[in-house]
Design an enzyme around this catalytic site. Sequence first.
Site, PDB file in Angstrom:
ATOM      1  N   ASP A  14       0.877  -1.163   0.000  1.00 19.91           N
ATOM      2  CA  ASP A  14       0.000   0.000   0.000  1.00 19.91           C
ATOM      3  C   ASP A  14       0.918   1.218   0.000  1.00 19.91           C
ATOM      4  O   ASP A  14       1.505   1.568   1.020  1.00 19.91           O
ATOM      5  CB  ASP A  14      -0.880  -0.046   1.269  1.00 19.91           C
ATOM      6  CG  ASP A  14      -1.707   1.220   1.455  1.00 19.91           C
ATOM      7  OD1 ASP A  14      -1.617   2.138   0.619  1.00 19.91           O
ATOM      8  OD2 ASP A  14      -2.445   1.286   2.462  1.00 19.91           O
ATOM      9  N   GLU A  28      -7.183   0.591  -4.664  1.00 22.33           N
ATOM     10  CA  GLU A  28      -7.213   0.506  -3.204  1.00 22.33           C
ATOM     11  C   GLU A  28      -8.554  -0.026  -2.663  1.00 22.33           C
ATOM     12  O   GLU A  28      -8.563  -0.920  -1.817  1.00 22.33           O
ATOM     13  CB  GLU A  28      -6.869   1.872  -2.594  1.00 22.33           C
ATOM     14  CG  GLU A  28      -5.385   2.203  -2.774  1.00 22.33           C
ATOM     15  CD  GLU A  28      -5.061   3.683  -2.598  1.00 22.33           C
ATOM     16  OE1 GLU A  28      -5.945   4.449  -2.156  1.00 22.33           O
ATOM     17  OE2 GLU A  28      -3.926   4.072  -2.913  1.00 22.33           O
ATOM     18  N   ASP A  84     -13.224   5.477   2.452  1.00 26.37           N
ATOM     19  CA  ASP A  84     -11.837   5.659   2.889  1.00 26.37           C
ATOM     20  C   ASP A  84     -11.628   7.099   3.350  1.00 26.37           C
ATOM     21  O   ASP A  84     -11.556   8.010   2.538  1.00 26.37           O
ATOM     22  CB  ASP A  84     -10.890   5.311   1.719  1.00 26.37           C
ATOM     23  CG  ASP A  84      -9.410   5.469   2.086  1.00 26.37           C
ATOM     24  OD1 ASP A  84      -9.102   6.022   3.162  1.00 26.37           O
ATOM     25  OD2 ASP A  84      -8.562   5.035   1.276  1.00 26.37           O
TER      26      ASP A  84
HETATM   27  P1  ADP Z   1      -3.833   8.907   5.061  1.00 28.16           P
HETATM   28  O1  ADP Z   1      -4.671   7.960   4.267  1.00 28.16           O
HETATM   29  O2  ADP Z   1      -4.125  10.347   4.754  1.00 28.16           O
HETATM   30  O3  ADP Z   1      -2.397   8.573   5.007  1.00 28.16           O
HETATM   31  P2  ADP Z   1      -4.597   7.551   7.526  1.00 28.16           P
HETATM   32  O4  ADP Z   1      -5.510   6.589   6.887  1.00 28.16           O
HETATM   33  O5  ADP Z   1      -3.327   7.039   8.117  1.00 28.16           O
HETATM   34  O6  ADP Z   1      -4.283   8.793   6.595  1.00 28.16           O
HETATM   35  O7  ADP Z   1      -5.447   8.314   8.672  1.00 28.16           O
HETATM   36  C1  ADP Z   1      -4.879   9.317   9.466  1.00 28.16           C
HETATM   37  C2  ADP Z   1      -5.982  10.010  10.246  1.00 28.16           C
HETATM   38  O8  ADP Z   1      -6.640   9.078  11.104  1.00 28.16           O
HETATM   39  C3  ADP Z   1      -5.457  11.140  11.121  1.00 28.16           C
HETATM   40  O9  ADP Z   1      -6.258  12.290  10.986  1.00 28.16           O
HETATM   41  C4  ADP Z   1      -5.582  10.539  12.523  1.00 28.16           C
HETATM   42  O10 ADP Z   1      -5.760  11.539  13.521  1.00 28.16           O
HETATM   43  C5  ADP Z   1      -6.823   9.692  12.373  1.00 28.16           C
HETATM   44  N1  ADP Z   1      -6.914   8.685  13.437  1.00 28.16           N
HETATM   45  C6  ADP Z   1      -5.999   7.743  13.770  1.00 28.16           C
HETATM   46  N2  ADP Z   1      -6.397   7.046  14.849  1.00 28.16           N
HETATM   47  C7  ADP Z   1      -7.603   7.558  15.214  1.00 28.16           C
HETATM   48  C8  ADP Z   1      -8.538   7.270  16.283  1.00 28.16           C
HETATM   49  N3  ADP Z   1      -8.278   6.312  17.179  1.00 28.16           N
HETATM   50  N4  ADP Z   1      -9.672   8.002  16.335  1.00 28.16           N
HETATM   51  C9  ADP Z   1      -9.920   8.976  15.442  1.00 28.16           C
HETATM   52  N5  ADP Z   1      -9.095   9.305  14.436  1.00 28.16           N
HETATM   53  C10 ADP Z   1      -7.946   8.601  14.317  1.00 28.16           C
HETATM   54 MG    MG Z   2      -5.031   6.147   3.246  1.00 28.82          MG
END
Ligand code: ADP
Ligand code: MG
Length: 628
Positions: free
Chosen positions: A25, A187, A209
């Site tokens: 990914d 994805e 997503d």
């Molecule tokens: P991206 O796809 O943009 O790389 P991610 O899928 O890794 O991002 O998601 C990151 C987001 O998820 C951030 O805004 C983070 O604060 C949020 N996040 C992570 N854990 C939690 C949680 N336990 N509760 C709410 N939001 C969360």
């Molecule tokens: Mg992502």
Amino acid sequence: MALLQISEPGQSTKPHERRLAVGIDLGTTNSLVATVRSGQADTLADEQGEHLLPSVVRYTATDAEPEVGLGAKQHAAIDPLNTISSVKRFMGRAVSEIKHLGSQLPYDFVDTEASVPRIKTVAGEKSPIEISAAILTSLKQRAEQSLGDELTGVVITVPAYFDDAQRQATKDAGKLAGLNVLRLLNEPTAAAVAYGLDKDAEGITAVYDLGGGTFDISILKLTKGVFEVMSTAGDTALGGDDFDHAIAKWIMEQAGINDEASNKLGQNQIRHLLKVACDAKEALTEKESVTISVTFDEKNTWSGTINREQLNNLIDPLIQKTIVTCRRALRDANVKVDDVQTVVMVGGSTRNLRVREKLGEFFAQPPMVDIDPDKVVAIGAALQADVLVGNKADDEMLLLDVIPLSLGLETMGNLVEKIIPRNTTIPVTRAQDFTTFKDGQTAMTIHVVQGERELVSDCRSLGRFSLHDIPAMVAGAARIRVMFQVDADGLLSVTASEETSQVEASIQIKPSYGLTDTEIETMLRDSITHAKGDVEARNLREQQVEADRVIDALQIALQQDGDLLEEGEVKSIEQALLELHQVREGDDHRKIKSSIDKLNTATTEFAARRMNNSIKQALAGHQVDEFD
Ligand code: ADP
Ligand code: MG
């Protein structure tokens, strides 16, 4: 020695016959690698036990290989020009397409007419493909270390809306990293596979997503174990970061910080505030209410509590926006909410309980949340790679995707004739007949374009080629058949042939924004044979260029925002500027570097004030946004 060997149907029992395959990914913020072991798919951790690899690459002058991941990410603030994050946004993009981002990005793009953009770093000019390849190389090493052998093949995931050029660029990055890219996988399709939905007979699945900065919704249709992406929609500027902003604004209101006072907050204070907001948001996923405390400065701290209901009020308008987009995706796919059988959650922000609740209400069913929303895409890719590499019966899983944008041709009057409409399932072959418009016309140019608009100038040009030796005939008599073929990876080739004479011409759309095989080879060779001797010269030249850039940028900043500075501050900045001017003429790149660093230190506070100004504007804009 094993006492009992248990084998799964269709799977080899002999370890040496099992081929190593992984799913990757390749994310905007984080990347992961997963594999299937003993019939179970899971992500692989690094030596520190971390599964997520931050998609950040930092180049240094001394090391042959760039630093990738957390270490690189931690340098982003102090070494912004050489530390590249979110490179996925540049993949398959032309220089002209990313130039407008220039002022928001700390990177130094080479001013070039070449189609592939390049970023200047201390280790030379780097294209987005090379930067992505560095991330892939790091994951490849992790996989080979933990699996103990070389990889046979990989599946890399891409957003469903990625166009031809973006897909090609991703494949090139894989090749450059020395990977055998079996195929690219959308994805959302990967997420559905991770949940084993391909084992179901049929049905429509919505994949939601919500990450940190982006939102995507895809509607998939499954028929007899075959997936088809029916539609995709999304918002490239909506995610958990916006939740953080909403909470930060609320905290400022609670703390009685008015506009004028918020204007005085420095860059570090704003960063601290957003971090506190983000921590509170994540904690509220587990708890009913949390205590927060923010230190604005020595004298000014605020603490209080925020509960789930308050959080929900802040984020409801944002969640509502995603639901509006879901509705649009359903409309595009021509399905009703009731038709959706399963809802799959992907991305960190889907851990938020309100998001789950609202989604559940909209689709009238609880969404699937059992698999870690960070890992679900990599896991699906690993399952698919395992099949493609031959560890399972071939016919077990066949995935179909769609083309994200219509493919067509330029016709008379600068108009586009669509040959394959968007959201058509691939692989696909479509043909259409054309004719000549002039008497005795013996050649024809075929211009292949991609996009939804009517005018060629509003679509994206993918390539052109000519068909020669058409027998001279009266206008309208020749029959020229143009055939579009899109393979399973979403890559296009176009053939044109004249029926009576059988003359034929064709191109494989190696989109203008990918790299040629020769370029990739050259890059590979260069990276091996780069002589040490020219490193010094290059360093000097680069520091000089960097010095010029810093001097120019500072002069513009002083012109625009000089009034943010006190008289004494202006003096010390001018002193540092003068010093840099002098050493820049010498031939010691280390001296130039240290002068640049000095100047950077002298202007940190100035930069913070300017940044604060613009962030304030951004927050103000956000507020307007929220109530529309
Ligand atoms: P991206 O796809 O943009 O790389 P991610 O899928 O890794 O991002 O998601 C990151 C987001 O998820 C951030 O805004 C983070 O604060 C949020 N996040 C992570 N854990 C939690 C949680 N336990 N509760 C709410 N939001 C969360
Ligand atoms: Mg992502």
